[in-house]
Design an enzyme around this catalytic site. Structure first.
Site, short mmCIF file in Angstrom:
data_model
loop_
_atom_site.label_atom_id
_atom_site.label_comp_id
_atom_site.label_asym_id
_atom_site.label_seq_id
_atom_site.Cartn_x
_atom_site.Cartn_y
_atom_site.Cartn_z
N LYS A 1 0.87 -1.19 0.00
CA LYS A 1 0.00 0.00 0.00
C LYS A 1 0.90 1.23 0.00
O LYS A 1 1.98 1.21 0.63
CB LYS A 1 -0.84 -0.05 1.28
CG LYS A 1 -1.99 0.90 1.42
CD LYS A 1 -2.77 0.53 2.70
CE LYS A 1 -3.99 1.39 2.92
NZ LYS A 1 -4.78 0.91 4.09
N SER B 1 -9.40 0.47 3.07
CA SER B 1 -8.61 1.36 2.26
C SER B 1 -7.47 0.68 1.51
O SER B 1 -6.84 1.30 0.65
CB SER B 1 -8.03 2.48 3.12
OG SER B 1 -7.19 1.96 4.13
N SER C 1 -9.49 -2.16 7.07
CA SER C 1 -8.96 -1.82 5.75
C SER C 1 -8.17 -2.93 5.08
O SER C 1 -7.82 -2.80 3.90
CB SER C 1 -8.10 -0.56 5.84
OG SER C 1 -8.91 0.58 5.99
#
Lengths: 483, 91
Positions: free
Chosen positions: A95, A171, A195
């Site tokens: 990420k 996310s 997330s």
């Protein structure tokens, strides 16, 4: 040839084995991953940064070291460990809130692009590379990790490989898209309120949110310090476990990363993955809050999977709705405090949805936050009582399958709820008190969208999560690909 | 604006924009140094404040005793790594 399956891409375990046996090379695997990235990313929106040069340099070093070793020569110390590592030559992604030396840590924002590039890698990246893995890039995410959709106003949405018109969830949406689309076999995300688990559920992956404090967050951009976790996403349980093993260890750079002991995840999964390596697990299904509002066909899938491993009892996690509410308030307040200077100076450069939530969070009265923290301690004690009677609890990860991109609300108990803050309403009470959770993709009929179940255990008992997940695999109720 | 709680339950005392939460928002933007927010932002921020308030109603209503709680770092015995130097050179 690469260590490919019939469907084109090998698992991390298969790649490492193939490299060790000389069937393929690290350069070949990295080049293949970069080619898949170039071909797939325009449609997926999974990656925001590619570190091809770094990846190829590292792959060549690994291959050269391997050639030396094969010729009975000596291998340089650091590379010797990587060569012997369980992830030797395995491409991976992170990420884009992880520090990558020489790359600006975006955290999904426009604002952070003004920062200097990171000087060093995050601890988690360093640990995976010490185990032989090779980083190929950084992935898309909700801005500053404040959202469950995988949509980003600056970089566009990450798209669900199961249906490109739908959300990945967030996310950690980009990492999920990268793994589900088989660009890389493993990726790292972060999980504050769900997330990792929400995108794992919506894209059909295994995901681990470990116990709070188990894995080092050093070198990742924070969101809510008292709730932030990092963890892996993978297509197979064995890949998830081997990645978790490589990430473990205390780290003085993260003040909460003080695990009581190392706890191998791969051991209970095993090469055939049956989970039967200890006393029988007491497994129950979460009732009440964790079933309220879920789509009936998803509850049927959960109950079918639970029954397949003999989990027929139901338990109640008390006051979960208040826990979720308290997590909601703490998240807003801590997030607002973290970003206050940026809100003062560059409010116009935020994604509007993120900005307005953070501004509101900065204005939350202290009384609410203190009360939420006090309730948090009560809740942790109450849930500890639950784990006197059971070892593992199963609950859906999301109440619905992947929404359409751009969809603003979803139907929940006959009412429309906003997607962005509410997709994680089943994940949020669990991360609130740092419980370890492995998300497992359930088997679906042809044409049905992916959905995941949370396998939840007491703090520091990731082993029980992996054992129960392995039992689900062995019962053939998961969407595990053949590898 | 939505008055949904995180659990989808409806509050019986939902304030509306223009009353207490608008006043709170206006005061806090000054105190926090956020400057003048455009009207559209004001409405959105007030909406999120109401959402947080409705969530807070849920746990504020939960009875907890007025006792000390652990809201600060605690020095546990295992966090002590060495005995303090008691000044061996000082007879």
């Amino acid at each position: 040839m690469t260590a490919a399956d019939d469907d084109g891409v090998g698992s991390a375990s298969k790649i490492a084995t193939a490299i060790a046996s000389g069937e393929t090379t690290a350069v070949r695997e990295v080049e293949a991953a970069l080619a898949r990235l170039a071909a797939g990313n325009p449609a997926l929106g999974a990656f925001t940064d590619v570190v091809a040069d770094r990846a190829l340099i590292r792959a060549r070093k690994l291959d050269a070291a391997w050639a030396v070793r094969s010729g009975s020569g000596s291998t340089p110390g650091a590379l010797a460990g990587a060569l012997a590592g369980a992830l030797a030559g395995v491409p991976f992604a992170v990420k884009n809130l992880y520090d990558i030396a020489g790359v600006v840590t975006r955290a999904g924002s426009k604002i952070n692009l003004s920062n200097a590039p990171a000087g060093t890698d995050a601890t988690a990246i360093r640990r995976l590379e010490e185990a032989g893995a090779i980083l190929i890039g950084a992935c898309n995410m909700d801005e500053y990790a404040y959202g469950f959709t995988g949509e980003n106003a600056h970089d566009g949405p990450s798209r669900n490989p199961a249906d490109l018109t739908r959300m990945t969830g967030g996310s950690s949406g980009g990492p999920a898209a990268a793994v589900a689309a088989r660009i890389v076999p493993i990726a790292l995300g972060s999980d504050t309120n769900g997330s990792i688990r929400v995108p794992a559920s919506l894209t059909g992956l295994y995901g681990l949110k470990p116990t709070y404090g188990r894995l080092s967050r050093a070198g990742t951009f924070p969101f809510v310090a008292s709730l932030d976790h990092i963890g892996p996403l993978a297509r197979t349980l064995a890949d998830l476990a081997v990645t978790y093993d490589a990430l473990q260890g205390a780290d003085p750079r993260d003040p909460v990363c003080r695990p009581p002991r190392l706890e191998p995840g791969l051991e209970p999964v095993g090469p055939i993955g049956c989970g039967n390596d200890g006393p029988p697990l007491r497994i129950a299904v979460a009732d009440g809050y964790f079933r309220t509002g879920a789509m009936p066909n998803l509850l049927d899938a959960l109950d079918h999977a639970a029954a397949a491993i003999g989990a027929t009892t139901r338990i109640e996690i008390p006051e979960a709705h208040r826990a979720r509410a308290a997590a909601f308030v703490i998240t807003a307040a801590e997030g607002g405090a973290l970003h206050l200077d940026r809100l003062r100076e560059r409010a116009i450069d935020f994604d509007p949805d993120t900005r307005d939530r953070l501004i509101a969070g900065a204005m939350i009265p202290a009384q609410w936050v203190i009360a939420a923290q006090r309730f948090r301690r009560w809740f942790a004690g109450a849930v500890a009582h639950v784990f006197r009677d059971v070892d593992v609890v199963l609950a859906l990860a999301t109440p619905i399958a992947a929404p359409k991109l751009g969809q603003k609300t979803f139907l929940f108990e006959g009412r429309e709820l906003p997607v962005r803050p509410h997709l994680g309403l089943y994940t949020q009470p669990l991360s609130f008190i740092g419980l370890p959770v492995v998300t497992v993709p359930l088997k679906r009929a042809a044409g049905e969208l992916p959905i995941g179940v949370q396998v939840i255990a007491a703090p520091w008992n990731e082993r029980a999560c992996f054992r129960a997940a392995a039992m689900l695999d062995a019962a053939r109720v998961t969407a595990t690909p053949t590898v | 604006m939505t008055n949904d709680t995180p659990t989808g339950q409806s509050s019986t005392q939902d304030p509306e924009p223009g009353d207490a939460y608008d006043a709170h928002r206006a005061a806090m933007t000054t105190i926090l140094g956020l400057g003048h927010l455009p009207d559209a932002w004001n409405a959105s921020v007030t909406g999120y404040l109401v959402m947080a308030a409705t969530a807070a109603d849920l746990f504020l209503a939960f009875p907890l005793d007025d006792t000390y709680d652990e809201l600060a770092p605690v020095f546990r015995p295992d966090s002590v790594t060495s005995e303090p130097d008691r000044g061996s050179s000082n007879p």
